[in-house]
Write a protein that holds these residues in place. Structure first.
Motif, PDB file in Angstrom:
ATOM      1  N   GLU A 299      -0.899   9.381  -3.235  1.00 29.68           N
ATOM      2  CA  GLU A 299      -1.339   9.609  -4.591  1.00 29.68           C
ATOM      3  C   GLU A 299      -1.421   8.248  -5.290  1.00 29.68           C
ATOM      4  O   GLU A 299      -0.641   7.530  -5.179  1.00 29.68           O
ATOM      5  N   ILE A 300      -2.556   8.131  -5.903  1.00 32.86           N
ATOM      6  CA  ILE A 300      -2.961   6.890  -6.552  1.00 32.86           C
ATOM      7  C   ILE A 300      -3.397   7.222  -8.008  1.00 32.86           C
ATOM      8  O   ILE A 300      -4.452   7.987  -8.143  1.00 32.86           O
ATOM      9  N   TYR A 301      -2.890   6.746  -9.188  1.00 34.19           N
ATOM     10  CA  TYR A 301      -3.259   7.130 -10.457  1.00 34.19           C
ATOM     11  C   TYR A 301      -4.289   6.130 -11.004  1.00 34.19           C
ATOM     12  O   TYR A 301      -4.168   4.661 -10.899  1.00 34.19           O
ATOM     13  N   LEU A 302      -5.415   6.609 -11.199  1.00 37.89           N
ATOM     14  CA  LEU A 302      -6.596   5.950 -11.814  1.00 37.89           C
ATOM     15  C   LEU A 302      -7.229   6.466 -13.145  1.00 37.89           C
ATOM     16  O   LEU A 302      -7.015   7.436 -13.367  1.00 37.89           O
ATOM     17  N   SER A 303      -7.046   5.427 -13.969  1.00 38.44           N
ATOM     18  CA  SER A 303      -7.573   5.984 -15.414  1.00 38.44           C
ATOM     19  C   SER A 303      -8.059   4.739 -16.104  1.00 38.44           C
ATOM     20  O   SER A 303      -7.964   3.543 -15.972  1.00 38.44           O
ATOM     21  N   GLU A 304      -9.360   5.158 -16.838  1.00 43.20           N
ATOM     22  CA  GLU A 304     -10.043   4.207 -17.604  1.00 43.20           C
ATOM     23  C   GLU A 304      -9.598   4.203 -19.165  1.00 43.20           C
ATOM     24  O   GLU A 304      -9.623   3.246 -19.910  1.00 43.20           O
ATOM     25  N   THR A 305      -9.201   5.280 -19.543  1.00 44.13           N
ATOM     26  CA  THR A 305      -8.417   5.684 -21.110  1.00 44.13           C
ATOM     27  C   THR A 305      -7.035   5.015 -21.019  1.00 44.13           C
ATOM     28  O   THR A 305      -6.717   4.778 -22.229  1.00 44.13           O
ATOM     29  N   ASN A 306      -6.445   4.908 -20.003  1.00 46.88           N
ATOM     30  CA  ASN A 306      -5.084   4.333 -20.132  1.00 46.88           C
ATOM     31  C   ASN A 306      -4.877   3.430 -18.975  1.00 46.88           C
ATOM     32  O   ASN A 306      -4.116   3.521 -17.886  1.00 46.88           O
ATOM     33  N   PRO A 307      -5.631   2.177 -19.057  1.00 51.13           N
ATOM     34  CA  PRO A 307      -5.918   1.153 -17.847  1.00 51.13           C
ATOM     35  C   PRO A 307      -4.376   0.389 -17.695  1.00 51.13           C
ATOM     36  O   PRO A 307      -4.125   0.017 -16.586  1.00 51.13           O
ATOM     37  N   SER A 308      -3.426   0.515 -18.376  1.00 55.59           N
ATOM     38  CA  SER A 308      -2.149  -0.170 -18.269  1.00 55.59           C
ATOM     39  C   SER A 308      -1.441   0.676 -17.124  1.00 55.59           C
ATOM     40  O   SER A 308      -0.555   0.025 -16.587  1.00 55.59           O
ATOM     41  N   MET A 309      -1.475   1.935 -17.105  1.00 58.62           N
ATOM     42  CA  MET A 309      -0.856   2.751 -16.013  1.00 58.62           C
ATOM     43  C   MET A 309      -1.724   2.676 -14.622  1.00 58.62           C
ATOM     44  O   MET A 309      -1.279   3.452 -13.568  1.00 58.62           O
ATOM     45  N   SER A 310      -2.998   2.408 -14.829  1.00 57.59           N
ATOM     46  CA  SER A 310      -3.913   2.381 -13.556  1.00 57.59           C
ATOM     47  C   SER A 310      -3.668   1.776 -12.294  1.00 57.59           C
ATOM     48  O   SER A 310      -3.548   0.599 -12.647  1.00 57.59           O
ATOM     49  N   ALA A 311      -3.988   2.063 -11.399  1.00 55.87           N
ATOM     50  CA  ALA A 311      -3.778   1.497 -10.104  1.00 55.87           C
ATOM     51  C   ALA A 311      -5.429   0.360 -10.029  1.00 55.87           C
ATOM     52  O   ALA A 311      -6.100   0.892 -10.753  1.00 55.87           O
ATOM     53  N   ASN A 312      -5.140  -0.277  -9.106  1.00 55.95           N
ATOM     54  CA  ASN A 312      -6.501  -1.316  -8.975  1.00 55.95           C
ATOM     55  C   ASN A 312      -7.504  -0.450  -8.313  1.00 55.95           C
ATOM     56  O   ASN A 312      -7.180   0.382  -7.254  1.00 55.95           O
ATOM     57  N   LEU A 313      -8.742  -0.756  -8.654  1.00 55.34           N
ATOM     58  CA  LEU A 313      -9.814   0.215  -8.247  1.00 55.34           C
ATOM     59  C   LEU A 313      -9.805   0.055  -6.617  1.00 55.34           C
ATOM     60  O   LEU A 313     -10.062   1.135  -5.698  1.00 55.34           O
ATOM     61  N   ASP A 314      -9.666  -1.046  -5.947  1.00 51.85           N
ATOM     62  CA  ASP A 314      -9.807  -1.648  -4.802  1.00 51.85           C
ATOM     63  C   ASP A 314      -8.545  -0.802  -3.885  1.00 51.85           C
ATOM     64  O   ASP A 314      -9.001  -0.269  -2.675  1.00 51.85           O
ATOM     65  N   THR A 315      -7.469  -0.487  -4.370  1.00 47.98           N
ATOM     66  CA  THR A 315      -6.554   0.177  -3.670  1.00 47.98           C
ATOM     67  C   THR A 315      -7.063   1.587  -3.306  1.00 47.98           C
ATOM     68  O   THR A 315      -6.740   2.284  -2.384  1.00 47.98           O
ATOM     69  N   ALA A 316      -7.478   2.228  -4.502  1.00 49.16           N
ATOM     70  CA  ALA A 316      -8.240   3.667  -4.135  1.00 49.16           C
ATOM     71  C   ALA A 316      -9.133   3.603  -3.384  1.00 49.16           C
ATOM     72  O   ALA A 316      -9.502   4.493  -2.437  1.00 49.16           O
ATOM     73  N   VAL A 317     -10.316   2.799  -3.330  1.00 52.70           N
ATOM     74  CA  VAL A 317     -11.195   2.650  -2.422  1.00 52.70           C
ATOM     75  C   VAL A 317     -11.100   2.385  -0.986  1.00 52.70           C
ATOM     76  O   VAL A 317     -11.431   3.135  -0.184  1.00 52.70           O
ATOM     77  N   LYS A 318      -9.871   1.720  -0.793  1.00 51.46           N
ATOM     78  CA  LYS A 318      -9.398   1.456   0.562  1.00 51.46           C
ATOM     79  C   LYS A 318      -8.727   2.631   1.033  1.00 51.46           C
ATOM     80  O   LYS A 318      -8.958   3.005   2.358  1.00 51.46           O
ATOM     81  N   SER A 319      -8.044   3.485   0.418  1.00 54.75           N
ATOM     82  CA  SER A 319      -7.608   4.582   0.497  1.00 54.75           C
ATOM     83  C   SER A 319      -8.374   5.619   0.942  1.00 54.75           C
ATOM     84  O   SER A 319      -8.282   6.371   1.891  1.00 54.75           O
ATOM     85  N   PHE A 320      -9.536   5.852   0.143  1.00 55.33           N
ATOM     86  CA  PHE A 320     -10.524   6.857   0.598  1.00 55.33           C
ATOM     87  C   PHE A 320     -11.172   6.502   1.748  1.00 55.33           C
ATOM     88  O   PHE A 320     -11.386   7.376   2.686  1.00 55.33           O
ATOM     89  N   LYS A 321     -11.536   5.175   1.891  1.00 51.08           N
ATOM     90  CA  LYS A 321     -12.205   5.014   3.378  1.00 51.08           C
ATOM     91  C   LYS A 321     -11.011   4.859   4.540  1.00 51.08           C
ATOM     92  O   LYS A 321     -11.689   5.255   5.434  1.00 51.08           O
ATOM     93  N   LYS A 322     -10.021   4.826   4.256  1.00 53.06           N
ATOM     94  CA  LYS A 322      -8.858   4.670   5.455  1.00 53.06           C
ATOM     95  C   LYS A 322      -8.817   6.401   5.661  1.00 53.06           C
ATOM     96  O   LYS A 322      -8.686   6.795   6.975  1.00 53.06           O
ATOM     97  N   ASN A 323      -8.885   7.386   4.583  1.00 55.51           N
ATOM     98  CA  ASN A 323      -8.241   8.567   4.687  1.00 55.51           C
ATOM     99  C   ASN A 323      -9.836   9.369   5.211  1.00 55.51           C
ATOM    100  O   ASN A 323      -9.453  10.578   5.767  1.00 55.51           O
ATOM    101  N   GLY A 324     -10.850   8.992   4.547  1.00 60.81           N
ATOM    102  CA  GLY A 324     -11.882   9.689   4.798  1.00 60.81           C
ATOM    103  C   GLY A 324     -12.211  11.071   3.921  1.00 60.81           C
ATOM    104  O   GLY A 324     -13.211  11.655   3.968  1.00 60.81           O
TER     105      GLY A 324
END
Length: 599
Positions: A299-324
């Motif tokens: 689980e990775i929390y991403l948000s553009e309306t609440n950026p202070s709580m959002s994870a880094n975009l690269d973290t999510a992208v790496k997770s997507f690419k790793k898990n497929g």
């Protein structure tokens, strides 16, 4: 076999070796002139006789074997593996027989390779088949990095080479004979290429026409060493040459160049999203737990309306690419420009992962009354360019230019995706939606690309429709549509319009694809922020998206279990959220789905 990572799985039907007409019991020779007993002590047979079935063959490919299966009967490949699949036997247009008792179809074979790709069980595949109308067996392939060759085109027989007079049967087919003859000249250090191998057995030798397929293969076959698949191991591992025992009739043969252990639980990237997204994901988790789904969420929390709580975009992208594969809630996009950055977080995710194809299936739900009944059509949207390219600028105060980007490459790619989708799902028509009467260059190029691709799919009817007429036709006569393909902005509008035809944003699932990653989310992108914390959102779309995700990773039993339960809850009309005309809460609907899992 050495300790290198080559693995050979050999499946032998035993039909010849055990035939009472065989004067040399338990022996089979591949060549009357150069007799090598393929049942000799040097050959280890992994599956024989009654074990050689379509089910076992597909299980070996996909890794879905019982836990008690020994390692010697497992392919044990991973994303670094080059896999060779060789098949021969009696076949016809779109099928290959196993021991004359059952058949594997070209669709089943194509889906098995797709399972392998999604489960990261290969890097590249070389598929060889020697049978009548052999070309038909790879025509349905749609997974990347597959190179294929067949002994005969559709409508042609694959002929035998020579007979063994002692038993009165032909012992080897012509293509296999000449392919083997070529391979006997190859050494582990050979510089011969796959391109040269694909030219083996011209028509004057084979009588039939050798067919090949290279469009799914990313590398230039003339630069790919033959030893990448035959007689060598990639990444400078030790080599062990493939045995000639592979070339025997009724032998599907598998080899891989990498060893690994199979995972018992699939990891899925989870992006809860904004608005009611986190609440809906809790519903998914509760239902998955009750259904015993073997999935764990990263689980990775991403948000553009609440950026202070959002994870880094690269973290999510790496997770997507790793898990497929991923399950994603709706990420809200601020309407005001902040910091001079035009590209939204959603757009960045699609660009980084190259999620070029968005698919929304519009299907009426049993028991949920809407104006139109029995709707079932698909909207496919190109979502990496068009008006969503974030190329805007203010030339002078009060004058803004917004660029719409249409490219031949991406237009042909989404068109091919749409036609391939239609073929795979037995759809009969593809409609390209456009505004080429006004945007003659941009949309004109899109339509031209669709027309070019349509020529390769003669069995699929193709037509076009202007976007404004399309919207009117969707409202008045939606049953005329089957598969629709369109550029980015039109797809966004049509997705939401069509969702309203079957019940709204709360009931329509969606999915997006790159060549390597699949992301599942609601079909109509609405975060429903005004309902946060009220426990009133409809979890149907998210649950059905999760079911589609389970089908994608081949957990079909669990997908059907949950999907049937959701449909039962809707059909009985006893638990309805507010958008369905009831007063039930999100948690009520979730509990009803869980209670119906047992039925």
């Amino acid at each position: 076999m050495t300790e290198c990572k080559i693995r050979i799985i050999l499946m032998v039907a035993d039909d010849m070796a055990c035939n009472p007409r065989n004067p040399r019991p338990a022996t089979v020779f591949n060549n009357a002139n150069n007799q090598i007993n393929v049942y000799g002590d040097d050959v280890e047979v992994d599956y024989r006789g009654y074990e050689v079935t379509v089910e076992n063959f597909i299980r070996v490919l996909t890794g879905r074997l019982p836990p008690s299966t020994p390692r010697s009967k497992r392919l044990l490949s991973d994303e670094h593996s080059n896999v060779l699949v060789y098949m021969t036997g009696h076949g016809g247009d779109g099928f290959l027989k196993f021991q004359d008792a059952e058949e594997i179809s070209n669709v089943e074979l194509a889906d098995a390779f797709e399972q392998m790709w999604q489960k990261r069980r290969y890097h590249e595949v070389f598929f060889m088949i020697d049978t009548c109308q052999a070309e038909s067996m790879f025509q349905k392939f749609y997974s990347p990095n597959i190179l294929a060759v067949a002994s005969s085109k559709v409508g042609e027989d694959s002929l035998s080479h020579h007979v063994d007079p002692s038993i009165g049967v032909y012992v080897i087919d012509r293509y296999t004979y000449y392919a083997l003859e070529f391979l006997e000249t190859v050494t582990p250090g050979s510089k011969k290429t796959m391109g040269q191998f694909l030219e083996v057995c011209p028509k004057y030798q084979c009588i039939s026409t050798v067919a090949k397929r290279t469009d799914l293969f990313r590398r230039d076959v003339n630069k790919v060493l033959l030893t990448d698949f035959f007689g060598s191991v990639r990444n400078q591992q030790e080599a062990s040459f493939l045995s000639k025992c592979l070339f025997h009739r009724s032998i599907p043969a598998l080899s891989s160049t990498q060893d690994s252990s199979a995972d018992s639980c699939q990891t899925v990237t989870l992006i809860p999203g904004d608005g009611v997204g986190p609440e809906l994901m809790h519903s998914v988790k509760d239902v998955f737990q009750a259904a015993g789904v073997p999935v764990k969420f990263e689980e990775i929390y991403l948000s553009e309306t609440n950026p202070s709580m959002s994870a880094n975009l690269d973290t999510a992208v790496k997770s997507f690419k790793k898990n497929g594969v991923g399950l994603k809630g709706i990420i809200s996009t601020p309407s005001q420009l902040k910091g001079g950055i035009l590209q939204t977080l959603n757009m960045k995710i699609r660009t980084e992962i190259d999620l070029f194809a968005n698919v929304v299936v519009i299907k009426s739900l049993p028991g949920f009354k809407t104006r139109h009944k029995n709707l079932d059509f698909v909207i496919i949207r190109e979502q990496t360019e068009g008006e969503y390219s974030a190329l805007e600028h203010e030339t002078v105060p009060g004058v803004v230019e917004s660029l719409k980007i249409i490219t031949r490459k991406n237009s042909k790619r989404i068109a091919k995706f749409a036609f391939d989708y239609a073929m795979k799902h037995n759809r009969s028509k593809v409609t390209a939606v456009h505004k080429a009467n006004i945007m003659k260059l941009g949309d004109g190029l899109f339509i031209k690309c669709c027309e070019e691709v349509a020529q390769f799919y003669p069995k699929i009817k193709f037509d076009t429709m202007i976007i404004d007429n399309c919207c009117m036709q969707l409202v008045s006569n939606p049953h005329q549509f089957d598969v629709m393909v369109m550029p980015n902005l039109y797809g966004n509008i049509v997705d939401n319009l069509a969702a309203g035809l079957v019940g709204g944003a709360g009931v329509v699932p969606g999915e997006s694809y790159s060549s390597d990653v699949a992301v599942f989310e609601q079909g109509a992108r609405h975060a429903f922020a005004e309902a946060i914390g009220k426990n009133i959102a409809n979890p149907t779309a998210t649950l059905l998206s999760a079911c589609n995700m389970l089908k994608h990773i081949h957990l079909d039993y669990h997908a059907k279990l949950i999907e049937d339960s959701v449909h039962r809850v809707i059909k009985t009309q006893k638990v309805k959220t507010r958008d369905m005309g009831g007063y039930a809460y999100t948690s009520d609907f979730t509990h009803a789905v869980i209670d119906n899992l047992q039925h």
